[in-house]
Design an enzyme around this catalytic site. Sequence first.
Site, mmCIF file in Angstrom:
data_model
loop_
_atom_site.group_PDB
_atom_site.id
_atom_site.type_symbol
_atom_site.label_atom_id
_atom_site.label_comp_id
_atom_site.label_asym_id
_atom_site.label_seq_id
_atom_site.Cartn_x
_atom_site.Cartn_y
_atom_site.Cartn_z
ATOM 1 N N ASP A 873 42.745 -65.212 -72.897
ATOM 2 C CA ASP A 873 42.475 -65.200 -71.515
ATOM 3 C C ASP A 873 41.619 -66.238 -70.795
ATOM 4 O O ASP A 873 40.521 -66.598 -71.619
ATOM 5 C CB ASP A 873 41.982 -63.860 -71.096
ATOM 6 C CG ASP A 873 42.816 -62.708 -71.454
ATOM 7 O OD1 ASP A 873 43.946 -63.057 -72.107
ATOM 8 O OD2 ASP A 873 42.311 -61.569 -71.163
ATOM 9 N N LYS A 942 30.806 -58.998 -60.000
ATOM 10 C CA LYS A 942 32.014 -59.513 -60.438
ATOM 11 C C LYS A 942 33.139 -59.671 -59.640
ATOM 12 O O LYS A 942 33.742 -60.840 -59.360
ATOM 13 C CB LYS A 942 32.544 -58.461 -61.567
ATOM 14 C CG LYS A 942 34.021 -58.825 -62.286
ATOM 15 C CD LYS A 942 34.416 -58.015 -63.205
ATOM 16 C CE LYS A 942 35.536 -58.566 -63.811
ATOM 17 N NZ LYS A 942 36.285 -57.906 -64.799
ATOM 18 N N ASP A 1154 47.264 -66.071 -66.171
ATOM 19 C CA ASP A 1154 45.917 -66.758 -66.971
ATOM 20 C C ASP A 1154 45.516 -66.146 -68.344
ATOM 21 O O ASP A 1154 44.658 -66.365 -68.862
ATOM 22 C CB ASP A 1154 44.885 -66.875 -66.172
ATOM 23 C CG ASP A 1154 44.223 -65.754 -65.585
ATOM 24 O OD1 ASP A 1154 44.762 -64.644 -65.901
ATOM 25 O OD2 ASP A 1154 43.251 -65.832 -65.099
#
Lengths: 1316, 331
Positions: A873, A942, A1154
């Site tokens: 990732d 986050k 991704d």
Amino acid sequence: MSLPLVRQATTGNRNVLLRQYTKANSLSLRQRLATTTLPFDRRCASTQLTRSISSTPSALSAASALAETPHHPSKVSYDGKHIILPNPSRPAFKQAAKVLPSGISEQFAILNACIQTGAMDRAERIMNELYRNRTEEMKIFVDAQIFNTFLNGFVQGNKPQANDCLAWFDRMVSYGITPDANTYAILVKGFLKMGSYHTARMLLQDMRKNTNNQMMDVVKSDFLAPNEVKGFRQLITESQNSNQVEVQELLRELELAADNVLGSESSSTVADKNTRTSPAVIAPTTIYENIPEARPMDAIGVKFLQEQLSALQNSEEALKMDPFDLQMALEKQGYEVALQRLVHMREASKERGDTLNALHLSPLKKNMWDWHEKVIPLLKEEIEKCVNIKGKDVERRSYGPFLTLLPVEKLSIITILELLRLHNSSGIADGMKTARAVIDVGKAVEMEYNATYMKRNNKGLRGGYNIQNMSANGKEFNMAVQKALNKQQEDEAATEASISMDNKNDGVQSSDIWNPVWPSSIRAKVGSVLTSLLIESAKIPVPSYNPDTGEKITEHIPAFFHTYQYVRGKRVGIIKFSDQLTQLVSKEPLRDTLHPRLMPMIVHPRPWLHYNDGGYLTAKSICMRIKDSPEQQIYLHKASENAKIDHVLKGLDVLGSTKWRVNKNVFDVVLEAWNSGEAVADIPPAITEAIRLPEKPSDYDTDPKAKFHWVNKVKEIQNMEKNYHSLRCDVNYKVETARAFLNLPMYFPHNMDFRGRAYPIPPTLNHLGNDLCRGLLCFDEAKPLGESGWRWLKIHMANLYGYDKHSFTERERFTVENMDNILDSVDNPMTGQKWWLQAEAPWQCLSACYEVAAAVRSGNPLEFESRLPVHQDGTCNGLQHYAALGGDMAGARAVNLAPGDRPADVYTGVADLVNKLVEQEAEEGNEDAILLKGKISRKVVKQTVMTNVYGVTFIGARAQIENRLKERGDIPQERVYSLASYLAKKVFSSLGEMFNGAQNIQDWLTDSARRIARSVPKDTLQETGILPFDSPEQEQRFLARVENEKMKSRKNGKKVTKTFSARNPSANQMTSVIWTTPLGLPIVQPYRRTGKKQVTTLLQTVFIEDPDLSRPVNAMKQSTAFPPNFIHSLDATHMLMSAVACYEKGLTFASVHDSYWTHACCVDDMNEVIRDQFIELHSQPIMENLHAEFMERYKDYRLPNSEEVDQTDKAVTKTKKRASSSKSAKSAATAASPVSAENEALFGLADMQLDEENGDEDDDDLDLDLVNNDVKADEDDKTSSSKKYRYNWVELAFAPLPKKGEFDINQVKDSDYFFH
Amino acid sequence: MSSVRSSLVPKIPTFETWSKQFRGKTPRNLPRCTIADVETAEIGFKRLRQHTKWTNVQLAELTAVEIYPGLGVWTSALFNGGFNSIYSLEPNVPYYKQIKSLADKSEGVIRPLKKDGYDWETYVELKDKAYLGSLMTRAWNKVNQNIFFTGTLPKSSKGEQLLAQFATCIVNKMALHSMGRIPMALWIPDQLYEKFTASRGSKARCKMSVVTEACAEIDLIYSTQSNAMYPKELYHLVYILPRPIVKIKADWDVFEYVLKHLFVMQRFSLNKVVRTLGPGADIILDRLSFDTNIQICDMTAEQIDQVAIKFDQWPLRPQVLIEDSNPRSLE
DNA sequence: CTTGTATGTAGTGATATAAGTAATAGAAAATCA
DNA sequence: GGATTTTCTACCGACAATATCACTACATACTCG
């Protein structure tokens, strides 16, 4: 320098794929072949990675014959070769794009339906009317293809009207449409069918004499079925006695052509071929009338279907079947299969005759069958009414022709399955929005029609399967193909017959045949008829009583009913399930209501040949998910036409070539969990009893407030229940899909969103889905782990558990240390310690547990054959691209572009930085800071950091942080709001500090998009009289056009010219932001103001986007969405490049945007590819290219500008609030906007004065003024009493690009944690 | 006992100063209209008194509750009319000050409260002994002789919502009307008045007018003339007397559900629209006592009530009548 | 037979609908006078 | 042209308000000269 190689290799490889699927005479294909059948040495791609290769002629021309500037071998982009079209506001755009006005597209769809159903009288009427009322538009939009299809309608059936055909042929010519070979083929066919050999011959002679059309093309025409070509031979026989030289010549040509098509031996097969295809000549209606009620298929069909039926029920069986046949059958006859399943069940239980088994018969299925039987007569009746319309029944006229395109049985089952599928969609409890339902039903009918009658793919596929070497995972495919071919030969007659059964078109289908897309309005109308008929007839018997008399009765409750709900004061039409139906549906697995369309494929998807040609074998699909935007469609089309998107398509092909299978171990556990009814991981619990409602408060009856709150509580509970339910439904569908494919391989055909990000087309079960989906899937192919694979498997295990912020060595150790837990998870998944359930991704973790355990227990893990996809990732992939673009050192380090010992974690980084700031301010006595001290975790920031890339604003960030703070629970609720505000500011400023480069680029992108979206082409300004024309000639041309338009639209001459000024340009902002990705994919941002219209349907009116309305852009959305879209287009590019490169290396590859997946043993290889491709991508001057493209694309566009004029009448140019606006709330909190900062530095000294007289034009310096914002002048102005503004138009230009930092992109090569 | 009160005359600013000082700048209390003409208020009250046939003695027993007094013109008229006391509920500060200054000259008759007539809590608070608590009555066969409710409704969605809620509260004896059968007189903006009083068949017929028809007698008392309002608006003074027996017999939630669904297509016949109530709901058509081939907008409140009752009794009726109209986005 | 007028209707645009918008602010676009 | 009011407020996958009324343009019927 791997990219040029890839390019070459891809092209070469496409070539292989192409040939397999290609039908030789497709025009567009011819073009493609021209660019692909170039000399190409495969060994180059696989072995010699020489630098010079990109300059070899073959590579150049293979890349694109159009690329004229190959002087920079490292460049991927085709400089100066962007697709550029006129602004949508310009008439020229309409010409180029051929975007049909909605009225016309509806009529066209109806016209085509009439033609296809043989209603030529009606078709003629429509044609006449169109030519009478919409003469001008018809001139633009009608071409030979349309006319041919129309003409063909006359000679199609068993009663050819060749003379009418000929009459229309004359009119065709008189309308200025040039007849092509197809036209002659149709005409000749018609006369041949009528036995008028003389006329036929005359026509061909006429063609030879007066046109350039070739006899070969005539005979090869898609409008001719093989047996009809044989008719041409008949012509030869009949004409033998003619002595004319010309006739003899003609005949020779004809014979040659016919031989070419049929093969010279074909004459011997004429007889039996004819018998085989003859049933299809029968008029469509008669075919279906003869079908016995309960069995909609003829004998062969039923046998065939039942084979598939049993195959589907028992996937062991399916393995024995030929996969190609099965896939074909699934696609072409999915609905029949579904229907057959109902029939089969019913008959089977009937045969047994025992009530015991009847009880076992699923009540839902019993009901479905009942509805099916009841709706069919209603449908027939409706069709009857449509055929015999009395008076002007506008509605029936517009949907009637579509109802006969498919047999009523199919219409019925489509409707039933669609409605069941839409259960709980659009957030409606136990129902769906009417609009969605009717459109989807209409769409399903259209798709089914396409799938059933578009034979071209079938033909192409069958014919095109030649046995060729394919690369690694293509081999099996070929074996399957080989098998299919063999089987076909043995079994040809049966198969052919079963397929041609529903083929009304004598097997004539191809891309030359016109097949317009149905506009949504048509879909809605058609769908509404079917839906309302089903609502009328689908009932469930329920015991009840009459409350007045107490008498016991049976009520027949409609399974569905149409009603309305209010959503924030607006009516929304919905179709609801009755409680009884909800009960039925929730009680049984959705196995047999599983929607047959858009399932995973069991054979390799068809490669994308063209933007709208690929994926499923028969379904017409498009490689990009287009949002109601003709502009997107046309750019894609043009790019495809010019072979610009081959690389992208190739990437999609690679993704589609990955073969998957269901992980049986996980499936068993999922099933067990599911059947237990308990909540396991993300499977919600089954709700056995209705949740008890809260007590009504004591003041419920006197205080509206109390009542209100109680009702709200109830709503919340209902909402929760609804969510649980739909979640369970979702799992149910996934499980059933997995079950259906238990022993079958799966392929996911892929397409893209409009930015180029790839998605699997099958919606329910795919690797992009949630943890459950991913856990259920693994690669079909197994590869031995080897040393490195075993290591990566262990790391992967740790990652899935959530232990992914440590070094690889630590992660590996984690797995080793948890081996007992892993083994226990495998041995007692539901009864043991359930360690796997604590993982961040439990199902995938379990899946990995099985793999690890099996590897360990195999005795030698290194030789263990692993199927588990191992993920790599990107760490904050968006920021990675930003950092690479900006050459931003600090940013690069933070997202692991630069090497480090352990993975850097952005979120922790930001949290730390914020913590530092807060502590500092806490010491200074800031109350907010004191409260928050030490409470800022990674989790708090986050989401905000993540969404920052998407351009989240201050408000949004504050809301996010507020939620996080609330969750913590250690902060007083009433302070949360203000604390969130405080914190959001801090997070933004920290981000600005850490990712200064990213911030600058983001701001530049936003600013540029804003300018583009507000700009207007110069021509428009000239024509509105705002700017003078360049030349008198230009003016003349314009005036002539206006005059012309006036003539045309004299009828509705109420042309309202909207006020058009630089001050209020929004109504005329028509320019969307368009760019080209490094792989050549043009991207058009679709954000425009909605132009919805109400469309009347049988059930209700429906609010639908009117496609022909060219609507102004939503400038705000254009600009705010541009940075994320641009970055996503880059990450998509990177992914596709990596996919292709992996494919070339023989790696299995899958991706979730991704996150890149491959076999454990291949991770090292893939990692190299990922990094190489990233470096390759970012070695290009991407930003500079973008800037250049914008300059080219928006050349001659003008931007509205307002400038202040001071009292001395000297214009002090500056934008009023404009330049500073680019730094919105967000960047205001961070460092000063780089755009203005940069320009301040660069141009602060430039002379800002401007002669106001010619300020409107020609001033090249004006763009600088736009950017510059002189603070001091601002202050001065505040004191000045009279402010005057002058509004004008300046040439569109862009701010200078932010300066690039020092980071060397090649460092990525050595960064272990770049992707990890 | 002093029927002879010194009459109170409110200060009325010019429109311009009103615009500056009173007209709420925040969108919160946006289009608050206020009576700005003493004569209008006085005539209005005179007509009202004629209509209600209040005697001086009765008036002296009556406590008025006034919402949104604004500039206090209507308050003054009430004062001059001889009410026992007047609670004047004004949440908006500039207006409140104005009322306060009036109150100071009213010998305690006018009692300004900084409350919002829109807020539900307000009515809970009014129930307190200190305000209206002692004046509550249980019985609905008799009009409450001690409480009178009045005020000027804002010309906004809030005003409309408030009026609709008054009607529901009458039906359910909630909020204000948990204190008895209290008569009301409200100044209502023209558009709202049309909807409020629309009779069957009328174009303005709507849910509210059905409920109103069922629960109260409405009389138009007076309408404003040209410039009586700030800003210039047409308002009507309406007298609302709750019926002793409300015409809605069905459970209110059921009635509301039925009403809401029927009025989606008010120009269609009941025969058709009834189906939208639930799957198979047309079975109740036979159980109705009137011709069901009737347009929804032509139905009386009683007829709709009957539909609601029969719907409620229908064994297979949908059990969930609360519809979640707010699809709140999940994270 | 033509022409004018009345009537009917398909198409279009505007408007109302529900209802505690649970809290907060600030810029940009749209509207208004 | 200046001021005020309304409308946003994170990207993509995955979309979606509708009944009614007033009004207009157009077609048809009908009538009269």
